[in-house]
Write a protein that holds these residues in place. Structure first.
Motif, PDB file in Angstrom:
ATOM      1  N   THR A  85     -67.573 -69.833 -20.423  1.00 60.65           N
ATOM      2  CA  THR A  85     -67.642 -69.336 -21.729  1.00 60.65           C
ATOM      3  C   THR A  85     -67.098 -68.245 -21.387  1.00 60.65           C
ATOM      4  O   THR A  85     -66.255 -67.729 -21.592  1.00 60.65           O
ATOM      5  CB  THR A  85     -68.362 -68.996 -21.901  1.00 60.65           C
ATOM      6  OG1 THR A  85     -69.478 -68.323 -21.051  1.00 60.65           O
ATOM      7  CG2 THR A  85     -70.160 -70.430 -21.340  1.00 60.65           C
ATOM      8  N   GLN A  86     -66.797 -67.946 -23.609  1.00 61.60           N
ATOM      9  CA  GLN A  86     -65.850 -67.016 -23.558  1.00 61.60           C
ATOM     10  C   GLN A  86     -66.549 -65.577 -22.841  1.00 61.60           C
ATOM     11  O   GLN A  86     -65.157 -65.056 -22.929  1.00 61.60           O
ATOM     12  CB  GLN A  86     -65.522 -67.074 -25.044  1.00 61.60           C
ATOM     13  CG  GLN A  86     -66.354 -66.436 -25.631  1.00 61.60           C
ATOM     14  CD  GLN A  86     -66.819 -66.708 -27.488  1.00 61.60           C
ATOM     15  OE1 GLN A  86     -65.931 -66.056 -27.745  1.00 61.60           O
ATOM     16  NE2 GLN A  86     -67.687 -67.204 -27.913  1.00 61.60           N
ATOM     17  N   TYR A  87     -67.289 -65.567 -22.972  1.00 61.69           N
ATOM     18  CA  TYR A  87     -67.913 -64.509 -21.935  1.00 61.69           C
ATOM     19  C   TYR A  87     -68.081 -64.289 -20.279  1.00 61.69           C
ATOM     20  O   TYR A  87     -68.518 -63.545 -19.864  1.00 61.69           O
ATOM     21  CB  TYR A  87     -69.692 -63.934 -22.942  1.00 61.69           C
ATOM     22  CG  TYR A  87     -69.535 -64.125 -23.883  1.00 61.69           C
ATOM     23  CD1 TYR A  87     -68.625 -63.754 -24.781  1.00 61.69           C
ATOM     24  CD2 TYR A  87     -70.256 -65.706 -24.746  1.00 61.69           C
ATOM     25  CE1 TYR A  87     -69.526 -63.816 -26.489  1.00 61.69           C
ATOM     26  CE2 TYR A  87     -70.364 -65.785 -26.086  1.00 61.69           C
ATOM     27  CZ  TYR A  87     -69.781 -64.195 -26.843  1.00 61.69           C
ATOM     28  OH  TYR A  87     -69.638 -64.446 -27.940  1.00 61.69           O
ATOM     29  N   GLY A  88     -67.425 -64.901 -19.809  1.00 63.51           N
ATOM     30  CA  GLY A  88     -67.446 -65.462 -18.750  1.00 63.51           C
ATOM     31  C   GLY A  88     -68.522 -65.835 -17.695  1.00 63.51           C
ATOM     32  O   GLY A  88     -68.254 -65.836 -16.966  1.00 63.51           O
ATOM     33  N   GLU A  89     -69.076 -66.470 -18.342  1.00 63.47           N
ATOM     34  CA  GLU A  89     -70.329 -67.446 -17.779  1.00 63.47           C
ATOM     35  C   GLU A  89     -70.351 -68.575 -17.790  1.00 63.47           C
ATOM     36  O   GLU A  89     -69.685 -69.694 -18.202  1.00 63.47           O
ATOM     37  CB  GLU A  89     -71.818 -67.318 -18.905  1.00 63.47           C
ATOM     38  CG  GLU A  89     -72.282 -66.023 -19.173  1.00 63.47           C
ATOM     39  CD  GLU A  89     -72.846 -65.457 -20.659  1.00 63.47           C
ATOM     40  OE1 GLU A  89     -73.163 -67.451 -21.247  1.00 63.47           O
ATOM     41  OE2 GLU A  89     -73.679 -64.982 -20.379  1.00 63.47           O
ATOM     42  N   ARG A  90     -70.665 -68.870 -16.178  1.00 66.95           N
ATOM     43  CA  ARG A  90     -70.585 -70.414 -15.529  1.00 66.95           C
ATOM     44  C   ARG A  90     -71.145 -71.320 -15.998  1.00 66.95           C
ATOM     45  O   ARG A  90     -72.535 -70.737 -15.991  1.00 66.95           O
ATOM     46  CB  ARG A  90     -70.416 -70.134 -13.825  1.00 66.95           C
ATOM     47  CG  ARG A  90     -69.003 -70.005 -13.401  1.00 66.95           C
ATOM     48  CD  ARG A  90     -69.365 -69.019 -11.876  1.00 66.95           C
ATOM     49  NE  ARG A  90     -70.067 -70.858 -11.078  1.00 66.95           N
ATOM     50  CZ  ARG A  90     -68.771 -71.266 -10.889  1.00 66.95           C
ATOM     51  NH1 ARG A  90     -67.440 -70.938 -10.817  1.00 66.95           N
ATOM     52  NH2 ARG A  90     -68.724 -72.521 -10.247  1.00 66.95           N
ATOM     53  N   PHE A  91     -70.886 -72.877 -16.109  1.00 67.17           N
ATOM     54  CA  PHE A  91     -71.347 -73.592 -16.285  1.00 67.17           C
ATOM     55  C   PHE A  91     -70.740 -74.882 -16.175  1.00 67.17           C
ATOM     56  O   PHE A  91     -69.599 -74.948 -15.422  1.00 67.17           O
ATOM     57  CB  PHE A  91     -72.120 -73.806 -17.739  1.00 67.17           C
ATOM     58  CG  PHE A  91     -70.586 -74.255 -18.640  1.00 67.17           C
ATOM     59  CD1 PHE A  91     -69.332 -73.601 -19.300  1.00 67.17           C
ATOM     60  CD2 PHE A  91     -70.239 -75.481 -19.160  1.00 67.17           C
ATOM     61  CE1 PHE A  91     -68.577 -73.510 -20.011  1.00 67.17           C
ATOM     62  CE2 PHE A  91     -69.002 -75.810 -19.741  1.00 67.17           C
ATOM     63  CZ  PHE A  91     -68.563 -75.164 -20.598  1.00 67.17           C
ATOM     64  N   ALA A  92     -71.627 -75.957 -15.973  1.00 67.41           N
ATOM     65  CA  ALA A  92     -70.989 -77.060 -15.563  1.00 67.41           C
ATOM     66  C   ALA A  92     -70.186 -78.083 -16.443  1.00 67.41           C
ATOM     67  O   ALA A  92     -71.462 -78.613 -17.054  1.00 67.41           O
ATOM     68  CB  ALA A  92     -72.617 -78.306 -15.178  1.00 67.41           C
ATOM     69  N   LYS A  93     -69.143 -77.711 -16.907  1.00 65.64           N
ATOM     70  CA  LYS A  93     -68.452 -78.550 -17.556  1.00 65.64           C
ATOM     71  C   LYS A  93     -69.185 -80.176 -16.983  1.00 65.64           C
ATOM     72  O   LYS A  93     -69.028 -80.562 -18.709  1.00 65.64           O
ATOM     73  CB  LYS A  93     -66.934 -78.588 -17.699  1.00 65.64           C
ATOM     74  CG  LYS A  93     -66.352 -78.744 -18.737  1.00 65.64           C
ATOM     75  CD  LYS A  93     -64.632 -77.803 -18.923  1.00 65.64           C
ATOM     76  CE  LYS A  93     -63.833 -79.013 -17.828  1.00 65.64           C
ATOM     77  NZ  LYS A  93     -62.949 -78.157 -17.322  1.00 65.64           N
TER      78      LYS A  93
END
Ligand code: SF4
Ligand code: SF4
Length: 152
Positions: A85-93
């Motif tokens: 994310t724009q806040y540098g949080e990882r997620f599963a695209k």
């Protein structure tokens, strides 16, 4: 059994009565089958059915795309592409479970450090198309409670 015994059995139709009694005994028993799909079988608490990707209470996704589930999967049924994310949080695209490969061992659930992936009691997984057995993120992720509240 002697000749007299065999004669008496055949005269009294003993074997037929015995067979009928057995049939009646089974006919009067409570059936073990259900009238599916009107009736559903209750599954055990630890039943391993369709996967579900969970959210935190604020609606955000738990999965951080660490890849532990995919690494431990013995059937190579999980495919993940991580995003940020724009806040540098990882997620599963991208998060996919290939139901044609999955052996429902539950290793992915055990490996997940965030309890992000669980296996539900949903056992109705038959599809007409093979493509529908590739469960994508939309299909796997539980609905966002905030979005649900807005809809209602
Ligand atoms: S249940 Fe087992 S086979 Fe299926 S995706 Fe998880 S680890 Fe892989
Ligand atoms: S489901 Fe859990 S183990 Fe799998 S990538 Fe997401 S956080 Fe990691």
């Amino acid at each position: 059994m002697g000749a007299l015994g065999r004669f008496l059995r055949s005269v009294t139709l003993w074997d037929i009565w015995k067979g009928l009694a057995l049939t009646m005994r089974h006919a009067l028993r409570k059936p073990v089958t259900l009238r599916y799909p009107e009736q559903r079988r209750e599954v055990a608490e630890r039943f391993r059915g369709r996967h579900r990707l969970r959210r935190w209470d604020d609606g955000s996704e738990r999965c951080v795309a660490c890849g532990m589930c995919a690494a431990v999967c013995p059937a190579a049924a999980i495919y993940i592409e991580p995003g940020e994310t724009q806040y540098g949080e990882r997620f599963a695209k991208v998060y996919e479970v290939n139901a044609m490969r999955c052996v429902y061992c539950g290793f992915c659930v055990e490996a997940c450090p965030y309890d992000a992936i669980v296996m539900t009691g949903d056992y109705e997984m038959a599809e007409y198309n093979k493509a529908d057995l590739l469960w994508d993120k939309d299909r796997l992720t539980e609905p966002d409670p905030a979005a649900r509240a807005q809809e209602s």
